[in-house]
Enzyme design. Sequence first.
Site, PDB file in Angstrom:
ATOM      1  N   LYS A 295     -10.653  12.323   8.147  1.00 35.38           N
ATOM      2  CA  LYS A 295     -10.228  12.112   9.531  1.00 35.38           C
ATOM      3  C   LYS A 295     -10.231  13.316  10.197  1.00 35.38           C
ATOM      4  CE  LYS A 295      -6.851   8.196   7.836  1.00 35.38           C
ATOM      5  NZ  LYS A 295      -7.619   7.217   8.805  1.00 35.38           N
TER       6      LYS A 295
ATOM      7  N   ASP B 273       1.275   6.342   5.629  1.00 39.53           N
ATOM      8  CA  ASP B 273       0.571   5.184   4.784  1.00 39.53           C
ATOM      9  C   ASP B 273       0.898   4.367   3.773  1.00 39.53           C
ATOM     10  OD1 ASP B 273      -2.191   3.998   5.633  1.00 39.53           O
ATOM     11  OD2 ASP B 273      -3.178   5.429   4.455  1.00 39.53           O
TER      12      ASP B 273
ATOM     13  N   ASP C 153      -2.795  10.154   3.661  1.00 40.19           N
ATOM     14  CA  ASP C 153      -4.280   9.663   3.876  1.00 40.19           C
ATOM     15  C   ASP C 153      -5.082  10.678   4.754  1.00 40.19           C
ATOM     16  OD1 ASP C 153      -6.734   8.440   3.965  1.00 40.19           O
ATOM     17  OD2 ASP C 153      -5.842   6.757   5.256  1.00 40.19           O
TER      18      ASP C 153
ATOM     19  N   LYS D 249       0.924  -0.997   0.236  1.00 37.55           N
ATOM     20  CA  LYS D 249      -0.109   0.028  -0.067  1.00 37.55           C
ATOM     21  C   LYS D 249       1.065   1.106  -0.062  1.00 37.55           C
ATOM     22  CE  LYS D 249      -3.369   2.469   2.920  1.00 37.55           C
ATOM     23  NZ  LYS D 249      -4.296   2.571   3.992  1.00 37.55           N
TER      24      LYS D 249
ATOM     25  N   GLU E 226      -9.538   3.496   1.903  1.00 41.82           N
ATOM     26  CA  GLU E 226      -8.922   3.570   0.268  1.00 41.82           C
ATOM     27  C   GLU E 226      -7.931   2.446   0.091  1.00 41.82           C
ATOM     28  OE1 GLU E 226      -7.864   5.118   3.160  1.00 41.82           O
ATOM     29  OE2 GLU E 226      -5.740   4.905   2.651  1.00 41.82           O
TER      30      GLU E 226
ATOM     31  N   ARG F 110      -7.843  -0.608   0.937  1.00 37.89           N
ATOM     32  CA  ARG F 110      -8.205  -1.982   0.164  1.00 37.89           C
ATOM     33  C   ARG F 110      -8.631  -1.639  -1.240  1.00 37.89           C
ATOM     34  NH1 ARG F 110     -12.897  -2.270   4.542  1.00 37.89           N
ATOM     35  NH2 ARG F 110     -11.137  -1.122   5.754  1.00 37.89           N
TER      36      ARG F 110
HETATM   37  N1  BES Z   1      -4.520   4.260   6.603  1.00 35.98           N
HETATM   38  C1  BES Z   1      -5.675   4.040   7.648  1.00 35.98           C
HETATM   39  C2  BES Z   1      -5.494   2.854   8.862  1.00 35.98           C
HETATM   40  C3  BES Z   1      -4.442   3.251   9.787  1.00 35.98           C
HETATM   41  C4  BES Z   1      -4.879   3.899  11.013  1.00 35.98           C
HETATM   42  C5  BES Z   1      -3.006   3.253   9.680  1.00 35.98           C
HETATM   43  C6  BES Z   1      -4.143   4.230  11.906  1.00 35.98           C
HETATM   44  C7  BES Z   1      -2.033   3.717  10.575  1.00 35.98           C
HETATM   45  C8  BES Z   1      -2.805   4.090  11.823  1.00 35.98           C
HETATM   46  C9  BES Z   1      -7.078   3.494   6.559  1.00 35.98           C
HETATM   47  O1  BES Z   1      -6.774   3.957   5.452  1.00 35.98           O
HETATM   48  C10 BES Z   1      -8.113   3.706   7.298  1.00 35.98           C
HETATM   49  O2  BES Z   1      -8.306   4.997   7.355  1.00 35.98           O
HETATM   50  N2  BES Z   1      -8.788   2.862   7.779  1.00 35.98           N
HETATM   51  C11 BES Z   1     -10.103   2.912   8.242  1.00 35.98           C
HETATM   52  C12 BES Z   1     -10.899   1.890   8.041  1.00 35.98           C
HETATM   53  C13 BES Z   1     -12.532   2.429   8.187  1.00 35.98           C
HETATM   54  C14 BES Z   1     -13.034   3.554   7.655  1.00 35.98           C
HETATM   55  C15 BES Z   1     -13.420   1.174   7.830  1.00 35.98           C
HETATM   56  C16 BES Z   1      -9.793   2.798   9.801  1.00 35.98           C
HETATM   57  O3  BES Z   1      -9.128   2.075  10.237  1.00 35.98           O
HETATM   58  O4  BES Z   1     -10.579   3.634  10.558  1.00 35.98           O
HETATM   59 ZN    ZN Z   2      -5.115   4.656   4.647  1.00 34.72          ZN
HETATM   60 MN    MN Z   3      -8.005   5.710   5.140  1.00 34.41          MN
END
Ligand code: BES
Ligand code: ZN
Ligand code: MN
Length: 466
Positions: A243, A254, A236, A231, A315, A317
Site C-alpha cells: 500500500k 483492519d 495491513d 476479519k 487479503e 477475503r
Molecule cells: N483493508 C483493506 C480495505 C480498506 C481500505 C479498509 C480502506 C479500510 C479503509 C483491504 O484489505 C484492501 O486492501 N482492499 C483492497 C482490495 C483491492 C486490492 C482489490 C482495496 O480496497 O484497495
Molecule cells: Zn485489509
Molecule cells: Mn488489504
Amino acid sequence: MPIETTPTFVTEPAADAQFVAVPFGRDLAPPADLPLPVDALLAHYEAKGEPGEVVEVPVALGSGIRRVLLYGVGGGSAADLRKAGASVARKVKGGARVWIRVPETADAAALAEGALLASYTFRIGAVRTPPDIVFVGGDEEALRRGETVARATALARDLVNTPSSIKSPAWLADQARQVAASAGLGFREDTALDGFGGIRAVGQGSAYPPRLVELTYAPEGATRHVVLVGKGITFDTGGLSLKPEEGMKTMKTDMAGGAAVIAVMGALATAGVPVRVTGLVACAENAFSGSAQRPGDVITQYGGRTVEVLNTDAEGRLVLADALAYADAELAPDVLIDIATLTGAAKIALGLRLGALYATDEPLAAALLAAGEATGDRLWRMPLIDDYRADLDSDIADLANVDRRMSGSAGSVAAALFLREFTGGRPWAHLDVAGPARSTADDGEITKGGTGFGVRLLLGYLASLS
Ligand code: BES
Ligand code: ZN
Ligand code: MN
C-alpha cells in the site's frame, strides 16, 4: 481503556448537586420549577429543543453556583436521545459529576448509550479523568441495557485503537480469551491451521503467526445457531502488493470486524440473547517481507478450493473464505454473518457513516437493515451481481482473489461475490465496514478513531431473534 465512567442511577439529585442536566423538546416543556425565566432564556438562545442543543445557565445554590444544562431531546426517538445524551456528556469536563435527568417516557437505554459512548477516550500515556455520570429517574433496567451496549462498543473501540506494535494476532486472541473468561463463553484458538490455506498464506510474511479464534455461546434451550465471522487483520501493509503510505497509516483498523465479533460475543449473556452464537475471528498480520506470499501464488482454501492470489492486498477475503467454509462444513449455522473492513471501494461508495450490506436471504437482509436503523449502525443494501462473478475466474486455479483484468470497478461487489463462493448456499450476510469502522472526528456518540461499528447492530439483531 473501556468506558471508565461507572454510571449510577438515582431517583432524585442530591440537594447540593452542582451540575444538573434537564431535558426539553418539541413535545416536552422544561420543568416549571426551575428558578429561571426558562422561556425567555430558550428564546434568547433560539433553542427549539432539537437533539444536540444544550443551553447552560448558572443558578444560585446557597452561596455557590449550580450549573443547569437544558438539553434538547427533539421528538424523543432513539437517535434523538443518543445524540442528546452525547451532547450533555461532551459538556462535562473530566472528573466532574453530572446529574442527567432522564425524560419520563424516553428510551432511557438510548440516552445512556449516547452519554457513555460520547465520554469514551483512548489514551496511551497521560490518562484523562472520565466524567462521573448519574442518571436521575428513568427505567433503570433500560439504562443498564444502554450501558451494556456502550461498554461492548467501547471494548471494540479499544481493540481497534490499540497500535499494531502491541496488537499481534496472539494479542488479539488473548483479548478474546479474556472476554470469554469473564463472559462465560467457550474459547478455542487454532494456531496449527491445518487446512486453513488462506489464513496461513496471509500470515506467512509476519513475525507474528496467525490464528483462528472461536468463541461459543450456547444458552439453555436455544435451537437456532448464528455464526459471526470477523476479519482480524492486525495490520495491513498490503503485503508485496504494498500500500502507499496514505492508505497504510490507518490499517491498524483492519481488525475492526474481528473486534466487533469479540465485543458482541462478550455481551450476549448480559443482553439476554436467546440463540446459540459462535464467533470466529481470523487473525493475521498482512506483512511485507521475504517470507510473504507473492502475487501469482496459488493457495488452497479450507474445503479444498484453490485461489490464485493476484493481489496480496486483497487479503481479507482469503482469511474470511477459510472461516466461512469452516463454519459451513463444521458448525451447521442457520445464519452466517461476516463483518470486515474489506474494501476501499465500499468506503468510496457509502462514505464513513454507512456499512455496505450484501445478503443471500431476504428476511436476514430485512432484519439487519431494521437493526441498523434502530441502533444507529446504519446499513445500505448492495447487489450481488451474478454477471460480475466471471471476473473472478482464474486461468490456473478455481478462483482468482481479484479481477484478473484489474479493472478495479465494483470492488466491494467483487469481494462479496468471492466470499459467497464459500458460504455453501446458507443464509448469509456480509457487512463491508471499511468506511464506518473509523471516524475522522467526534460526532454525537461517535468518537474519533475506532467507532465500534457493528457492535450495536449485531447485538440489536441477535436480541431480536427468538
Ligand atoms: N483493508 C483493506 C480495505 C480498506 C481500505 C479498509 C480502506 C479500510 C479503509 C483491504 O484489505 C484492501 O486492501 N482492499 C483492497 C482490495 C483491492 C486490492 C482489490 C482495496 O480496497 O484497495
Ligand atoms: Zn485489509
Ligand atoms: Mn488489504
